[in-house]
Design a protein around this motif. Structure first.
Motif, PDB file in Angstrom:
ATOM      1  N   TYR A 246       0.818  -1.324  -0.153  1.00 36.42           N
ATOM      2  CA  TYR A 246       0.185   0.106  -0.054  1.00 36.42           C
ATOM      3  C   TYR A 246       0.762   1.338   0.047  1.00 36.42           C
ATOM      4  CZ  TYR A 246      -2.845  -3.776   1.524  1.00 36.42           C
ATOM      5  OH  TYR A 246      -3.566  -4.963   1.721  1.00 36.42           O
ATOM      6  N   ARG A 247       0.540   2.492  -0.693  1.00 38.80           N
ATOM      7  CA  ARG A 247       1.254   3.443  -1.002  1.00 38.80           C
ATOM      8  C   ARG A 247       0.263   4.701  -0.308  1.00 38.80           C
ATOM      9  NH1 ARG A 247       4.191  -0.117  -1.026  1.00 38.80           N
ATOM     10  NH2 ARG A 247       5.338  -0.893  -2.586  1.00 38.80           N
ATOM     11  N   TYR A 248       1.039   5.907  -0.041  1.00 42.92           N
ATOM     12  CA  TYR A 248       0.548   7.184  -0.173  1.00 42.92           C
ATOM     13  C   TYR A 248       1.346   8.139  -0.975  1.00 42.92           C
ATOM     14  CZ  TYR A 248      -1.382  11.715   1.216  1.00 42.92           C
ATOM     15  OH  TYR A 248      -1.845  12.876   1.287  1.00 42.92           O
ATOM     16  N   ARG A 249       2.510   8.429  -0.431  1.00 36.57           N
ATOM     17  CA  ARG A 249       3.538   9.270  -0.752  1.00 36.57           C
ATOM     18  C   ARG A 249       5.021   8.507  -1.048  1.00 36.57           C
ATOM     19  NH1 ARG A 249       2.168  14.571  -1.181  1.00 36.57           N
ATOM     20  NH2 ARG A 249       0.197  15.167  -0.366  1.00 36.57           N
ATOM     21  N   THR A 254      10.923   4.079  -5.103  1.00 39.80           N
ATOM     22  CA  THR A 254      11.714   4.731  -4.124  1.00 39.80           C
ATOM     23  C   THR A 254      12.057   3.918  -2.718  1.00 39.80           C
ATOM     24  OG1 THR A 254      10.603   6.914  -4.749  1.00 39.80           O
ATOM     25  CG2 THR A 254      11.658   6.891  -2.465  1.00 39.80           C
ATOM     26  N   LEU A 255      11.015   3.275  -2.325  1.00 35.87           N
ATOM     27  CA  LEU A 255      11.266   2.450  -1.304  1.00 35.87           C
ATOM     28  C   LEU A 255      12.232   1.350  -1.655  1.00 35.87           C
ATOM     29  CD1 LEU A 255      10.408   1.302   1.448  1.00 35.87           C
ATOM     30  CD2 LEU A 255       8.502  -0.091   0.232  1.00 35.87           C
ATOM     31  N   ARG A 256      12.319   0.734  -2.856  1.00 34.62           N
ATOM     32  CA  ARG A 256      13.330  -0.210  -3.240  1.00 34.62           C
ATOM     33  C   ARG A 256      14.684   0.435  -3.147  1.00 34.62           C
ATOM     34  NH1 ARG A 256      12.580  -4.912  -5.419  1.00 34.62           N
ATOM     35  NH2 ARG A 256      14.472  -4.856  -6.502  1.00 34.62           N
ATOM     36  N   ARG A 257      14.863   1.884  -3.521  1.00 35.98           N
ATOM     37  CA  ARG A 257      16.171   2.567  -3.331  1.00 35.98           C
ATOM     38  C   ARG A 257      16.548   2.343  -1.879  1.00 35.98           C
ATOM     39  NH1 ARG A 257      14.190   5.843  -7.607  1.00 35.98           N
ATOM     40  NH2 ARG A 257      13.492   7.402  -6.150  1.00 35.98           N
ATOM     41  N   LEU A 258      15.555   3.053  -1.104  1.00 37.50           N
ATOM     42  CA  LEU A 258      15.843   2.945   0.184  1.00 37.50           C
ATOM     43  C   LEU A 258      16.326   1.683   0.834  1.00 37.50           C
ATOM     44  CD1 LEU A 258      12.834   5.321   1.351  1.00 37.50           C
ATOM     45  CD2 LEU A 258      15.174   5.726   1.345  1.00 37.50           C
ATOM     46  N   LEU A 270      18.712   9.404   1.068  1.00 37.20           N
ATOM     47  CA  LEU A 270      17.816   9.207   0.206  1.00 37.20           C
ATOM     48  C   LEU A 270      16.329   9.474   0.524  1.00 37.20           C
ATOM     49  CD1 LEU A 270      18.844   5.701  -1.287  1.00 37.20           C
ATOM     50  CD2 LEU A 270      18.810   7.711  -2.637  1.00 37.20           C
ATOM     51  N   LEU A 271      16.264   9.482   2.183  1.00 39.23           N
ATOM     52  CA  LEU A 271      14.858   9.679   2.572  1.00 39.23           C
ATOM     53  C   LEU A 271      14.680  11.273   2.596  1.00 39.23           C
ATOM     54  CD1 LEU A 271      12.406   8.743   3.984  1.00 39.23           C
ATOM     55  CD2 LEU A 271      13.847   8.709   6.206  1.00 39.23           C
ATOM     56  N   GLU A 272      15.985  12.074   2.801  1.00 36.50           N
ATOM     57  CA  GLU A 272      15.524  13.402   2.867  1.00 36.50           C
ATOM     58  C   GLU A 272      14.795  14.041   1.496  1.00 36.50           C
ATOM     59  OE1 GLU A 272      19.462  15.131   3.792  1.00 36.50           O
ATOM     60  OE2 GLU A 272      19.152  14.044   6.033  1.00 36.50           O
ATOM     61  N   GLY A 273      15.056  13.105   0.489  1.00 34.88           N
ATOM     62  CA  GLY A 273      14.458  13.885  -0.575  1.00 34.88           C
ATOM     63  C   GLY A 273      13.077  13.312  -1.138  1.00 34.88           C
ATOM     64  N   THR A 274      12.455  12.585   0.138  1.00 37.93           N
ATOM     65  CA  THR A 274      10.891  12.455  -0.243  1.00 37.93           C
ATOM     66  C   THR A 274      10.003  13.232   0.822  1.00 37.93           C
ATOM     67  OG1 THR A 274      11.104  11.021   1.887  1.00 37.93           O
ATOM     68  CG2 THR A 274      11.762   9.920  -0.247  1.00 37.93           C
ATOM     69  N   TRP A 275       8.836  13.119   0.613  1.00 42.03           N
ATOM     70  CA  TRP A 275       7.753  14.019   1.244  1.00 42.03           C
ATOM     71  C   TRP A 275       8.087  13.699   2.804  1.00 42.03           C
ATOM     72  CZ3 TRP A 275       3.640  12.865   4.382  1.00 42.03           C
ATOM     73  CH2 TRP A 275       2.811  13.949   4.606  1.00 42.03           C
ATOM     74  N   TYR A 276       8.354  12.466   3.141  1.00 42.50           N
ATOM     75  CA  TYR A 276       8.244  12.237   4.561  1.00 42.50           C
ATOM     76  C   TYR A 276       9.574  12.621   5.012  1.00 42.50           C
ATOM     77  CZ  TYR A 276       4.479   9.123   3.943  1.00 42.50           C
ATOM     78  OH  TYR A 276       2.923   8.718   3.593  1.00 42.50           O
ATOM     79  N   GLY A 277      10.855  12.653   4.230  1.00 43.47           N
ATOM     80  CA  GLY A 277      12.125  13.054   4.693  1.00 43.47           C
ATOM     81  C   GLY A 277      12.113  14.532   5.059  1.00 43.47           C
ATOM     82  N   GLU A 278      11.067  15.346   4.742  1.00 42.70           N
ATOM     83  CA  GLU A 278      11.119  16.730   4.949  1.00 42.70           C
ATOM     84  C   GLU A 278      10.553  16.837   6.336  1.00 42.70           C
ATOM     85  OE1 GLU A 278       9.003  18.490   1.692  1.00 42.70           O
ATOM     86  OE2 GLU A 278      10.554  18.122   0.161  1.00 42.70           O
TER      87      GLU A 278
END
Length: 363
Positions: A246-249, A254-258, A270-278
């Motif tokens: 399941y996904r939202y943002r 992206t999850l695979r790269r993490l 890598l996480l910093e570049g996501t909506w959650y990383g901010e």
């Protein structure tokens, strides 16, 4: 006629949720607990006098109450309140509430697995919690009678958890390891059940809960990935196989790269570049337990803000109820933080930093 009934039902659900939301504790109540209570018993008495928790603590002897007992009683408050909504809901809405309530059953199952894995002596508290939950999907007494984890699986046959736990239990028995894969499996079962129920809804109810629980799935995937990498040395392929679909943002790519990041600094970069990383606070001291609490608190604050937004939406429905129950759960979590701070004489001002609710510094 059906449409009028549906609108009336949704209005009743939302109205009940708003009444209960209005009884939740204000910030000054938390400050008073932190700075004016010196014992767990004093906290219990303050809560017993409150409109919000008094009905759930009626008749409880607070004088010498143990920390774990008070926390257990409080943890069941959202569950008991959920019962009040079942009779106001239509069939699809009731299915969502019932799926959410399974979180308390799965939590008990994980506690029993930890009990057997570690060999602790929490049998009585587990039995008390089971009694508060009522009918369950697995035989509690049979599981508690086991002497070791390998004995659990036959008692789960015929329950929803048999196929869920069979692979990690067999792997643990054959190769050893930790309970982390088992807990991932149980949490995944819960989220899949919840999403199936949400998909039966329509309109605003479905779209709001898709976002809310989609974000919860995103954060759970991130937390699993982080812990699997830091503490358990799981292979990236195994982590990917256990993540929720399941996904939202958080897109799958992206999850695979993490997951395949070479180390934790790369993971957080890598996480910093996501909506959650901010929005997430990164654990800066990787050697302390406090760092984990910072990350968990940041994740819970994201969900709390989303729950508040869902609760405030104009259109009423079961999404209003679910938003309230999540908010109530975070309030109980904050009370648990304060209880443990007072019991173990931690820094009171530091305790504020680990609350899910943001609170300004006391003057």
């Amino acid at each position: 006629m059906l449409q009028a009934y549906t609108l009336g039902m949704r209005a009743s659900l939302a109205s009940k949720a708003r009444v209960l939301r209005g009884r939740m504790l204000p910030d000054d109540f938390f400050w008073n607990l932190l700075f004016r209570c010196d014992t767990v018993g004093e906290i219990a008495r303050q809560l017993q006098r409150s409109r919000s928790y008094g009905p759930f603590l009626r008749g409880v002897e607070t004088g010498g109450i143990h920390r774990s007992r008070l926390e257990s009683l409080l943890s069941m408050v959202p569950f008991r309140e959920a019962m009040r909504f079942r009779y106001l809901a239509g069939r699809p809405q009731r299915a969502v509430i019932e799926a959410w309530k399974k979180e308390y059953e799965t939590d008990l199952l994980k506690r029993i697995l930890r009990h057997l894995f570690s060999g602790d002596r929490e049998r009585a508290s587990l039995q008390e919690r089971a009694a508060m939950l009522g009918p369950l999907s697995f035989p509690v007494e049979d599981l508690l009678a086991c002497d070791a984890l390998p004995e659990v699986l036959p008692h789960l046959e015929g329950t929803p958890y048999f196929e869920v736990l069979r692979p990690p239990l067999e792997q643990l028995d054959a190769k050893g390891g930790t309970l982390f894969p088992l807990e991932m499996a149980v949490d995944g079962f819960l989220m899949r059940r919840l999403f199936r129920a949400v998909e039966r809804l329509q309109g605003r109810e479905r779209s709001t809960l898709r976002r809310l629980f989609g974000a919860r799935a995103d954060l759970l995937n991130l937390y699993w990935c982080y812990r699997a990498r830091r503490f358990f040395g799981m292979r990236p392929e195994e982590i990917v196989g256990r993540t929720l679909p399941y996904r939202y943002r958080l897109p799958k790519t992206t999850l695979r790269r993490l997951v395949f990041a070479p180390d934790l600094p790369s993971f957080f970069a890598l996480l910093e570049g996501t909506w959650y990383g901010e929005r997430l606070r990164r654990p800066t001291d990787m050697e302390t337990g406090a760092a984990e609490l910072v990350l968990e608190r940041s994740m819970n604050r994201i969900l709390r803000e989303m729950a508040l937004a869902g609760f405030r939406q104009g259109a009423p429905g079961v999404h209003t109820v679910m938003a309230y129950l999540l908010l109530r759960g975070f309030e109980v979590q904050d009370l648990t933080t304060i209880i443990e701070d007072v019991r173990y004489a931690f820094s009171k001002r530091m305790a504020v930093l680990f609350l899910v609710r943001p609170m300004e510094e006391v003057s």
